[in-house]
Structure formats: C-alpha cells, structure tokens
Design a protein around this motif. Sequence first.
Motif, short mmCIF file in Angstrom:
data_model
loop_
_atom_site.label_atom_id
_atom_site.label_comp_id
_atom_site.label_asym_id
_atom_site.label_seq_id
_atom_site.Cartn_x
_atom_site.Cartn_y
_atom_site.Cartn_z
N TYR A 64 42.15 -1.63 3.49
CA TYR A 64 43.32 -2.36 3.07
C TYR A 64 43.61 -1.68 2.17
O TYR A 64 42.96 -1.35 0.75
CB TYR A 64 43.22 -3.44 3.05
N PRO A 68 41.55 -5.75 -1.79
CA PRO A 68 41.55 -5.62 -0.42
C PRO A 68 40.46 -5.13 -0.20
O PRO A 68 38.97 -4.80 -0.57
CB PRO A 68 42.23 -4.74 -0.91
N HIS A 72 49.12 -6.72 9.94
CA HIS A 72 48.50 -6.37 9.78
C HIS A 72 47.12 -6.84 11.68
O HIS A 72 45.99 -6.50 12.06
CB HIS A 72 47.36 -5.91 8.40
N GLU A 102 42.17 -11.28 5.77
CA GLU A 102 43.87 -10.42 5.66
C GLU A 102 45.00 -11.71 5.98
O GLU A 102 44.71 -11.73 7.49
CB GLU A 102 44.21 -9.46 5.67
N PHE A 141 44.44 -11.36 0.13
CA PHE A 141 42.83 -11.20 1.05
C PHE A 141 42.00 -12.06 0.51
O PHE A 141 42.09 -12.02 -0.43
CB PHE A 141 42.03 -9.78 0.40
N SER A 143 50.34 -9.43 1.32
CA SER A 143 48.81 -9.87 2.02
C SER A 143 47.89 -10.59 0.94
O SER A 143 48.35 -10.07 -0.35
CB SER A 143 48.22 -8.45 2.29
#
Length: 172
Positions: free
Chosen positions: A159, A155, A55, A131, A167, A165
Amino acid sequence: VPYRGIRHTPDTRMRHGIGMPLRIAVDDLSGAPTRALIATHLAAMHENTPPESVHALGLSALMQPEITVWSAWQDDTLVGVGALKQLGPTRGEIKSMRVDDRFRGTGAGRALLRHISAAAAARGIVSLWLETGSGRDFAPARGLYASEGFVECEPFDGYVHDPHSTFMMREL
C-alpha cells in the motif's frame, strides 16, 4: 440448503454478547447471500471512494488460497462477512469486512472481527493489519477497529500513502 457453501467447524454456533446468537463459519463464497453482500460491499466502496483508492476485494480475489472468508449468520439470515489474508507466517490482513445494513450497530461486526482475530492467533499470526477508508462514512469502522486495539500505522504490504486510506494494525 440454507447455508450452502459453508464449511462448518465445531465452534460455529456461539453467543457473542450482542443479544443474538451468531453462527460464524468459513465460507467458500458459493452461496447467493454471501455473493450478494460482497457485491453490495464493493458497490459501496466505489460510491464513497475514488476508484484508485478502493482496495476491497471481489469474489475472484477472495478465492485466493492465502485468503479465508467467514460469514456470520443469524438463523437463515446472512449478517456479515469478513476475511483474513495471510501476509506471511506471522502477519495477516483483515479484508472485506461488511455487515448487512440491517445489522449495523448490533455488535455483529465486533463479533466477526473477534472471531477472525482468534482464528488468526490460532494460526500463529501475531499481528493483524488493515486498510479502511478515511472519510466520514468509514468513521464507524475505524471506531470499531480502534476499540478492538487497532492503532493507526504507516502503509504496509505494498500500500502507499493515500488521503482516502487509513492504515491500522494490532498485535495479537
């Protein structure tokens, strides 16, 4: 011109408690050192993360009007970059945080994060979101964010859940 592409503000030369003076300024991304560090950042993200889970933003995405990029300098040497994406009137997202490998562990990332957080608060932003990766290579980043008050969250802003990932968010 040593700092080509940087718009100076009155408070750009500050001591951040890291043993070195840093000058942090808004950067228009036209300078070669900044462009190179962002390219390095993107390459590292693609080395450590599947493409669909990367991202990080490239240069053109970072030049959008809702994004402000800062660069941190020690004398004529670029130390790091970081960006703030305006998500709405009171929400912002930390983007593209990267410290040059030579300056990792010096506190430069913390100084840059604190500068961006202060700029966000001055704009009326009351919550910051981000993120970052969930793998081992991202542990130092997650540790930095946690030590600055960020906590894991769901998220946000489009997202989706992704095992690669993590967050995080923080109220200012």
